[in-house]
Design an enzyme around this catalytic site. Sequence first.
Site, mmCIF file in Angstrom:
data_model
loop_
_atom_site.group_PDB
_atom_site.id
_atom_site.type_symbol
_atom_site.label_atom_id
_atom_site.label_comp_id
_atom_site.label_asym_id
_atom_site.label_seq_id
_atom_site.Cartn_x
_atom_site.Cartn_y
_atom_site.Cartn_z
ATOM 1 N N LYS A 13 15.956 24.024 1.450
ATOM 2 C CA LYS A 13 15.630 22.684 0.948
ATOM 3 C C LYS A 13 16.240 21.583 1.805
ATOM 4 C CE LYS A 13 16.744 23.646 -3.527
ATOM 5 N NZ LYS A 13 16.754 23.482 -5.005
ATOM 6 N N GLU B 110 22.849 15.315 3.378
ATOM 7 C CA GLU B 110 23.237 14.133 2.618
ATOM 8 C C GLU B 110 23.742 14.451 1.227
ATOM 9 O OE1 GLU B 110 19.526 12.615 4.112
ATOM 10 O OE2 GLU B 110 20.575 10.745 4.464
#
Length: 711
Positions: A672, A676
């Site tokens: 995925k 961040e």
Amino acid sequence: MNSVVGQPISRVDGPAKVTGHAIYAAEFNLRNMVHAALVHSTIAHGRIDQLDTRDAEQEPGVLAVISHLNAERLPYEPLEKRPPVDPKAGEQLHVFQGPEILFVGQPIAVVIAETVEQARTAAALVQVAYHEQVATTEVRHDRAQPPTEASSKAGRGGGSRGDAEKAFAKAPVKVDMWCSHDREHHNAVEPHATIAEWFGDHLTLYDKSQWVDNVRSEIAHVFGMPAENIRVVSPFVGGAFGSALRTWPHVTIAALAARQVGRAVRLELTRRELYVSVGYRPRTEQHMQLGAEADGRLVAIIQDAVAPTSVYEEYAERTADPVLRTYSCPNVQARYRLAPVNANTPCPMRAPGIATGVMALEIAMDELADGLGMDPIELRLRNYAENDEAKGVPWSSKALRECYQTAADRFLWSRRSAPPRSMRNGRLLIGYGMATAFYPAERAPASVQAILYANDTAVVRTASSDMGPGTYTAMTQLAADTLGLPIERVHFELGDTEMPKAPVHGGSMTLASVGTAVVDACKALMANLPAGEMAEGHGARLRRAGLESLTATGHSEPGDEANKYSSAGFGAVFAEVWVDPDFGTVRVPRIVGAYDVGRVINPKIARSQCLGGMVGGIGMALMEQAEWDARLGRVMNANLAEYLVPVNADVTDLDVTFVRSSDEIFNPLGAKGLAEIALCGVAPAIANAVYHATGKRVRHLPIMPEKLLVD
Ligand code: MOS
């Protein structure tokens, strides 16, 4: 052969970096290269009355001083399709095209000289007289100049479902608070730099960039020239965190100067110049209101976020996203408003908007748990979002429960004594805090070229970037496995517009986007490999077929899954703090994070990502703060001595776990994306721990000692 995907391989570019063989933008040493130094405006708003460059021009080594008085007029053609990293409303700064001044630090002239010292000395001799006008240097909440909704063009606004105002009014349990974080600067180790060299009507730029294709297209529009005539080279980036996503004015200045003096020009920004020449994370103020039933179920979430932008561009962030998507709640209203100020335009900085929204939401959730007398984890489980309620679709995968469980176990959360100020070690107050982490997973189109050679080596290339997350390494692993070659025989190249197009190296998209295309290209190569004997190597097959090499291209882009599902990384972050009640100092002896980021391609480098995020989170919670002097419209601590970032002594035990997860709906790799999310949740976990330690709620980050000393 052993598979290398999933193995903790050390960085393939590590040796080049530690031995100095990795060449960064400022280090390309071109023949006949000269150096540039900028002159900046010292006022926040007005016009240049007089600009006297005579003394500067007399200095030894000076070739030219360029300003609005003598710069060529640049067409600045509109970018019809603006790249997603540029503000959608407003106009980028047009350099040296007129006398108007919009902010302190605006470049008003550039000196080109034989040495950088000569250029900087001469730049200091440029005399400027201004006609000053009243400047707006702060976001004001009064009626005269209220912040306004980001224009629809700017996008990224708020959103709503249900009737949050009504539900909040009726809710039996409420939280109503303001919170904020101060302006942060990226402060990467490598300063931004550009070297520009013209060959007739062709331009080569060596630039610090997270997206070489974007630099090429922007400069093509600024100069009104075909993009094919521009080459942008950026093989290594020494940290960026978002500051190298856009094409900043200094890139145009380097190209303009190189054309005007007919030499290669090198423009490296100083540490101080980084505070005005590239963007920053804008200080954001958020009004948060939570309404809940007595059992902790959320009935209303209201967010009103206000951030500054520049007077020439509308930079908007996804601050509303976490509020709209993290928890199950029937009534949600998120507003995002902007106020133009006389400052340079802010820009994405690690988890832009998301980290900010997560911060406000997770501090508010902690206050709600406290008000309910409920365990903070239990409150989050009661409001677990089985679907993305903002989009009304299921998550393509979500293992957040496992994250809470794993992180809580590793942290020994069960040892927490619930009442604030109830845990001590000698005279130090001890606090435990936690927060949810969330970051949307996205993909963008990517193309890759793979070349297999008859000597059993392969080169795989794409115009991506590696600002530090390990792109070189992860892509080499994916290519090696797909090609069935040992990892040492695969060479991955990036950072050059001569290579196939890649998306922006940002938004945690690179692995899912480029990685999928790498596998696609390598599969295409294998499919075209001439037939051969069992156990015959690839090279032998090529040689037998009379081929020196074989080339294939691969491509990937998001499909229909993006409409049917919502994808995101999830995590749970726990922090312990020790607070000295006499001095207000906060230490963070440990942070524990557990993450669901899908399949992990390289656990060693993935862990490093999370360590970096946690360190950044310590900075956001306790230290990082650009101190803004609103009288002058400038940052007072524009240096690494007074703008504090965590150092080794501030970082102790960081514990990272990836829960079992693979998301093949999101992309064939099952990954995925990870970067961040590592920043998200850290600052609120620390802030919540500080409250638990002291009983004092600090809602305005960073939590400097004085905020804990003053009542
Ligand atoms: Mo990141 S702020 O998308 O470089």
